[in-house]
Write an enzyme that holds these catalytic residues in place. Structure first.
Site, short mmCIF file in Angstrom:
data_model
loop_
_atom_site.label_atom_id
_atom_site.label_comp_id
_atom_site.label_asym_id
_atom_site.label_seq_id
_atom_site.Cartn_x
_atom_site.Cartn_y
_atom_site.Cartn_z
N SER A 135 0.84 -1.18 -0.03
CA SER A 135 -0.01 -0.06 0.05
C SER A 135 1.00 1.29 0.18
O SER A 135 1.70 1.42 1.00
CB SER A 135 -0.84 0.01 1.19
OG SER A 135 -1.79 1.07 1.45
N LYS A 161 -0.98 -1.06 -4.52
CA LYS A 161 -2.27 -0.23 -3.97
C LYS A 161 -1.80 1.32 -3.82
O LYS A 161 -0.83 1.54 -3.26
CB LYS A 161 -2.89 -0.68 -2.91
CG LYS A 161 -3.77 0.29 -2.02
CD LYS A 161 -4.43 -0.62 -1.14
CE LYS A 161 -4.66 0.33 0.24
NZ LYS A 161 -5.25 -0.43 1.45
N LYS A 163 -2.83 5.16 -2.63
CA LYS A 163 -3.73 5.80 -1.84
C LYS A 163 -4.06 7.02 -2.74
O LYS A 163 -2.96 7.62 -3.54
CB LYS A 163 -2.99 6.74 -0.76
CG LYS A 163 -2.65 5.32 0.48
CD LYS A 163 -4.29 4.74 1.22
CE LYS A 163 -3.95 3.89 2.18
NZ LYS A 163 -5.20 3.64 2.86
N LYS A 262 -10.40 -6.33 8.28
CA LYS A 262 -9.52 -5.84 9.31
C LYS A 262 -10.04 -6.36 10.66
O LYS A 262 -11.16 -6.04 11.00
CB LYS A 262 -9.23 -4.70 9.42
CG LYS A 262 -8.59 -3.83 8.21
CD LYS A 262 -8.30 -2.47 8.30
CE LYS A 262 -7.86 -1.94 6.73
NZ LYS A 262 -7.91 -0.50 6.92
O1 OSB Z 1 -7.36 2.00 4.52
O2 OSB Z 1 -6.01 0.32 4.32
C1 OSB Z 1 -6.48 1.16 4.63
C2 OSB Z 1 -3.28 2.22 6.76
C3 OSB Z 1 -3.83 2.95 7.67
C4 OSB Z 1 -5.19 3.11 7.81
C5 OSB Z 1 -6.18 2.63 6.60
C6 OSB Z 1 -5.52 1.88 5.68
C7 OSB Z 1 -4.16 2.16 5.54
C8 OSB Z 1 -3.31 1.29 4.55
C9 OSB Z 1 -1.96 0.53 4.91
O3 OSB Z 1 -3.96 1.23 3.44
C10 OSB Z 1 -1.99 -0.85 5.22
C11 OSB Z 1 -0.68 -1.44 5.66
O4 OSB Z 1 0.17 -1.65 4.92
O5 OSB Z 1 -0.85 -1.63 6.83
MG MG Z 2 -8.40 0.78 3.08
#
Ligand code: OSB
Ligand code: MG
Length: 369
Positions: A135, A161, A163, A262
């Site tokens: 991510s 992925k 952001k 999660k």
């Molecule tokens: O939306 O998936 C998310 C990190 C912090 C809060 C929300 C998200 C995320 C990530 C990171 O996308 C995912 C990771 O590598 O832990």
């Molecule tokens: Mg997310």
């Protein structure tokens, strides 16, 4: 098991590079660890909340309050069978799932130790290893982002992925596709758009994204259904899925075609298993989402991902994707196939908590005994 003592430890661990989402630019992992003492054993759970209520309504302050004043009193100096019974005891509490999950996770860890089994075995996991995606945060300029993509592709990450946020979306994505026409690419909007942006999401259909993660608000499952009908790219819900009930409703009205689980967001591993079983029945592919967790949470995520219907690459990167130092021995690291080996009774993969590292990162400690 009898619960003898509960500590809530607040730690801070700096990120090696800032991680920017649509809601905040993280520079460190500010986290709570729940340490439960029971009959000579110690089980840890990591609370996945952040310093402020930016991703969902909870933060470390509210979690500390809920754990200390509502959850710990349900356990201290009492007998409890394990996490399933704990979930029955907390059924009267509305919301506050990140807080509940941190204690639930610690009870799974105690159960695992008592029974001498792996978490994988306890929950019915079937996978020996799981695939990992990365991510990537929002960057000031496209060339910096392209360099990061290149770095993680070279490490073998199975899915990239990105952001996004309004103003930092379609142009960036087109540029990425120009350089990397074939990679498995997804985006995560962290709830920052509304149905007014429907044309933008229609335009994303040309980019061959594997999914668009949480484009609209946490409570907007009806609007997500409208959006999903208007576009070809699958929507993957994150923030909106807070329970098996919300998953059922989202599936029923067609708000998404993929879900990221999660265990923190849904109140623990027990609820995650229910969502897994529901999505298996409805053929909704799943993957385990991440919260930039420290090692304790990361290791539990690996075990959750071993359930059979978690078929897509997970946000459980190597610890060094975020941190120079972590709180498990060994630290979580990927194989040369960019997978994570799921700890079980036979493969010799086992993680211990690094108490010394926790002491170095500790900023406060509440002791209840
Ligand atoms: O939306 O998936 C998310 C990190 C912090 C809060 C929300 C998200 C995320 C990530 C990171 O996308 C995912 C990771 O590598 O832990
Ligand atoms: Mg997310």
């Amino acid at each position: 098991m009898r619960i003898d003592r509960i500590d809530i430890i607040r730690v801070k661990n700096p990120f090696t590079h800032p991680f920017e989402t649509s809601f905040v630019r993280f520079v460190e992992r500010d986290a709570l660890l729940v340490k439960i003492y029971s009959e000579g054993l110690v089980g840890y759970g990591e609370c996945k909340a952040f310093h402020a209520p930016l991703y969902n309504p909870e933060d470390n302050g509210t979690c500390l309050h809920i754990i200390k004043n509502f959850l710990a009193p349900l356990l201290l100096h009492q007998e409890i069978e394990g996490p399933v019974e704990f979930m029955q005891r907390v059924a009267f509490i509305r919301g506050n799932r990140l807080a509940i999950a941190s204690v639930e996770n610690a009870l799974w860890e105690l159960k695992r130790q008592r029974e001498g089994k792996s978490l994988k075995t306890l929950i019915g996991g079937t996978r020996d290893e799981v695939e990992v995606g990365v991510s990537l945060g929002i960057e000031a300029d496209i060339s910096t982002l392209l360099k990061k993509i290149e770095k993680y592709l070279a490490e073998g990450y199975h899915r990239t992925k990105i952001k996004i946020k309004p103003g930092k979306d379609i142009t960036v994505l087109r540029e990425i596709r120009r350089h990397y026409p074939d990679i498995t690419l997804t985006v995560d909007a962290n709830s920052d758009y509304t149905l007014d942006d429907i044309e933008l999401f229609k335009a994303m259909d040309d980019l061959n994204l594997a999914y668009i993660e949480q484009p609209l608000g946490e409570n907007d499952i009806i609007d997500h259904a409208v959006l999903q009908k208007a576009i070809n790219t699958p929507i993957c819900l994150d923030e909106s899925i807070i329970s098996v009930e919300s998953a059922r409703q989202a599936i029923e009205i067609g708000s998404c075609r993929i879900i990221n689980v999660k265990s923190s967001r849904v109140g623990g591993i027990c609820e995650s298993i229910r969502i897994h079983d529901l999505c298996r029945k409805h053929d909704i592919p799943l993957w385990v989402g991440g919260m930039t967790e420290l090692g304790i949470g990361r290791v539990q995520n690996i075990s959750l991902a071993s359930l059979p219907h978690f078929t897509l690459a997970h946000d459980i990167a190597a610890s060094n994707r975020y941190f120079a130092e972590d709180i498990t021995i060994p630290v979580v690291n990927i194989t040369d196939r960019c997978t994570l080996i799921v700890p079980d009774e036979t493969n010799g993969v086992h993680y211990e908590v690094d108490e010394k590292a926790i002491d170095r990162m500790m900023v406060s400690r509440d002791v209840m005994k």
